[in-house]
Enzyme design. Structure first.
Site: not given
Ligand SMILES: *[C@@H]1O[C@H](CO)[C@@H](O)[C@H](O)[C@H]1NC(C)=O
Ligand SMILES: *[C@@H]1O[C@H](CO)[C@@H](O)[C@H](O)[C@H]1NC(C)=O
Ligand SMILES: *[C@@H]1O[C@H](CO)[C@@H](O)[C@H](O)[C@H]1NC(C)=O
Length: 303
Positions: A113, A155-158
């Protein structure tokens, strides 16, 4: 083409909507929990029926943006792509009838994403509105059926940090007195969050549940609460959100590090963080691990 059906300007509607959100916020601490990433964690309806979780995040929409066809992943619960999850609308309605707020969690630790432009952020906001929130479009499939979720959890982790602030603004612009659109988020505890900092700076987040785990410099470590409390205080001072939550693993195995025994939480940590005016409660990853450990039952009366 003049219409008298709405006598309010968009700005006034937006302000009314913010006000409504503020007033409806609960006054004592509650538990936010993630549901969706393990088929053996009970149904969504059963999760809400425990009465322990005023906020449930459905995890995850882990493919979106940059021209991709969005994909929802609910692990062993059901297969969204083949229409196997549309019956979740019954659960969603039963949760909402009990006052539980349901957010679609976008992002996560595994996925594909990113947002490639402001226009892309707008396109994704339109998709989220029509596929999961209050919108309707004959050309957009609703993976969870016709029930509308209450908001979107970031929940943006990438990937990249870009254009999530635009996505937040576009989503919030759908907010009306008839339907609020909650914006929530789960940044990592190192402040400011590398990927979500700009989005959080919009000041449009209703609830922020910081992940105080997998990050030793800002979490609880073996008998020592100093780093955790310092980090909580920094977040509490710095962030514009209605409520701030202490995000924790629900069991030792639920994260690489940062688990806090229930008695340490209730005796050494809650008494300190509850003094913060923004204190909203705790967040737990996840329903599956909470079922294994019984963590929420051990702490819920102390929040
Ligand atoms: C807009 O979003 C849809 C998903 O709703 C996606 O399939 C499409 O490729 C996107 N369009 C552009 C130009 O990115
Ligand atoms: C979007 O996709 C293209 C082609 O796959 C890729 O080169 C680019 O890096 C992507 N952009 C973002 C912001 O992820
Ligand atoms: C707890 O951790 C802090 C920060 O790392 C350190 O300065 C302090 O000495 C530790 N306290 C104890 C009792 O170990």
């Amino acid at each position: 083409m003049a219409s008298n059906s709405s006598k309010f300007s968009p700005l006034i509607l937006f302000l009314l909507c913010l006000l409504a959100t503020t007033i409806s916020a609960a006054s004592r601490g509650g538990i936010a929990i993630y549901w969706g990433q393990n088929g053996n964690e009970g149904t969504l309806a059963a999760t809400c029926a425990t009465g322990k979780f005023p906020y449930v995040n459905l995890a995850f929409l882990n493919v979106f943006g940059n021209g991709s066809n969005p994909e929802l992943n609910l692990a062993g619960h059901c297969d969204p792509a083949s229409g196997g999850c549309v019956s979740l609308s019954t659960d969603i309605r039963s949760c909402q009838k009990q006052g539980v707020k349901l957010m679609l969690a976008i992002g996560g630790g595994i996925g594909r994403y990113s947002l490639s432009s402001q226009l892309d952020a707008r396109n994704v906001s339109i998709y989220l509105w029509n596929a999961f929130l209050g919108g309707k479009s004959s050309s957009v499939f609703r993976p969870l059926g016709d029930a509308a979720l209450d908001g979107i959890d970031f929940d943006i982790e990438l990937g990249s940090s870009q254009f999530y602030d635009d996505l937040v603004r576009y989503l919030k612009s759908y907010c009306s007195p008839k339907q609020k659109v909650y914006i929530t988020g789960a940044p990592q505890c190192p402040f400011p969050d590398r990927l979500m900092g700009t989005a959080l700076n919009t000041g449009l987040f209703d609830y922020v549940w910081v992940q105080f785990y997998n990050n030793p410099p800002c979490q609880y470590t073996s008998g020592n609460t100093t780093n955790l409390i310092n980090s909580w205080n920094l977040w509490s001072r710095s962030i514009r959100t209605k409520k701030l939550f202490l995000g924790l693993p629900a069991a030792t195995q639920a994260a690489g590090s940062g688990f806090i025994p229930a008695d340490v939480l209730t005796s050494q940590i809650l008494p300190v963080i509850k003094k913060s005016p923004k204190y909203g409660g705790i967040m737990l990853w996840s329903k599956f691990w909470d079922d294994q450990s019984g963590y929420s039952s051990s702490v819920v009366s102390e929040l």
